[in-house]
Design an enzyme around this catalytic site. Structure first.
Site, PDB file in Angstrom:
ATOM      1  N   LYS A 203       0.813  -1.220   0.000  1.00  0.00           N
ATOM      2  CA  LYS A 203       0.000   0.000   0.000  1.00  0.00           C
ATOM      3  C   LYS A 203       0.846   1.270   0.000  1.00  0.00           C
ATOM      4  CE  LYS A 203      -4.433  -1.706   1.448  1.00  0.00           C
ATOM      5  NZ  LYS A 203      -5.579  -1.607   2.368  1.00  0.00           N
ATOM      6  N   ARG A 237      -3.792 -10.292   4.626  1.00  0.00           N
ATOM      7  CA  ARG A 237      -4.165 -10.256   3.210  1.00  0.00           C
ATOM      8  C   ARG A 237      -2.963  -9.713   2.432  1.00  0.00           C
ATOM      9  NH1 ARG A 237      -6.372  -6.824  -0.710  1.00  0.00           N
ATOM     10  NH2 ARG A 237      -8.010  -7.754  -2.001  1.00  0.00           N
TER      11      ARG A 237
END
Length: 275
Positions: A203, A237
């Protein structure tokens, strides 16, 4: 949890696995690398993304879900649409991963009737505008209060608490300060009493810390995953399954899993819970 995005515009791997054939090839590779669960997505929710139709989302994901379920692969489907939830469950999905926390009318009923696990994620705003100017009084307490309300809503809808998972939603309506504060105090979410899913892989918050572009964030992603695991995350995840599992293997060899997560006993979770 390995990520399989069947989309042309996802932030990390958009377009790479947009066909059923490529998506399945990638999915089986992630299983070989050690993924316990695969998260299948047919609609990007990256900042600035736009939604797709129910029909298009179904076209992208259902053949993949069916093929994986037929091979006894545990499948989660990343969707907010009740119609997609019902079709995915019928195709063999064992989990619904919803960035809107089952708030769209019909979503609670789809999960309740489907008898599957669901992950409730926090998001301020919508993907198209969520990063414009997110605001919180106290990001940890505000996110926690939202997730607590959604857990109460799921219980009221008849979904057993043991089938619920929560996700604080890193990068979904949070700026860099918010994201760091959430990671720093991640263990505070454990007293919600359900397992916690964390998605930090590749991210932009990691890019802002390291200066690395999206293709060079594996080391930062592993570091973030380890911090999340140490603070009680039950599901990680990730895009890079093998690298993350190797890092966790080293961690588990040094620190007994029970003592490392001694405060997370109420949130103990294994993939078998999904069956």
């Amino acid at each position: 949890m390995g990520v399989v995005n069947i989309t042309p515009d996802s932030f990390s791997d958009g377009g790479l696995f947009a066909s059923t054939e490529h998506a399945l090839s990638h999915a089986f590779r992630l299983v070989e690398e050690g993924a316990d669960l695969l998260d299948i997505g047919g609609e990007s929710t990256r900042p600035g993304s736009t939604p797709v139709s129910v029909e298009e989302e179904l076209r992208r994901i259902i053949p993949v879900v069916e093929a994986l379920a037929n091979q006894n692969v545990q499948v989660s489907v990343d969707t907010s649409k009740p119609e997609v939830m019902r079709a995915a469950i019928a195709a063999g999905a064992v989990m619904i991963n919803d960035v809107r926390a089952l708030q769209i009318p019909g979503a609670l009923e789809a999960v309740a009737e489907g008898g599957v696990t669901a992950c409730l994620m926090h998001m301020q705003g919508e993907p198209a505008n969520m990063q414009v100017n997110p605001q919180y009084d106290d990001v940890v307490q505000d996110v926690k209060a939202f997730l607590k309300r959604r857990l109460e809503a799921t219980q009221a809808a008849g979904i057993p608490r043991e089938r619920m998972v929560v996700d604080p939603g890193f990068g979904f309506g949070k700026n860099q300060v918010h994201n760091i504060e959430l990671l720093r105090h991640l263990d505070q979410f454990l007293d919600l009493g359900v397992p916690m899913l964390v998605g930090l892989s590749r991210k932009s918050m990691l890019g802002k810390i390291t200066g690395s572009d999206i293709n060079n964030r594996i080391p930062a992603s592993i570091a973030a995953a380890l911090i999340a695991a140490m603070k009680g995350a039950a599901i990680l995840r990730v895009h890079d399954v093998r690298a993350t599992r190797d890092a966790l293997a080293v961690y588990n060899a040094v620190y007994d899993r029970g003592s490392a997560r001694e405060n997370a006993s109420s949130a103990h979770f294994t993939v078998e819970t999904l069956s």
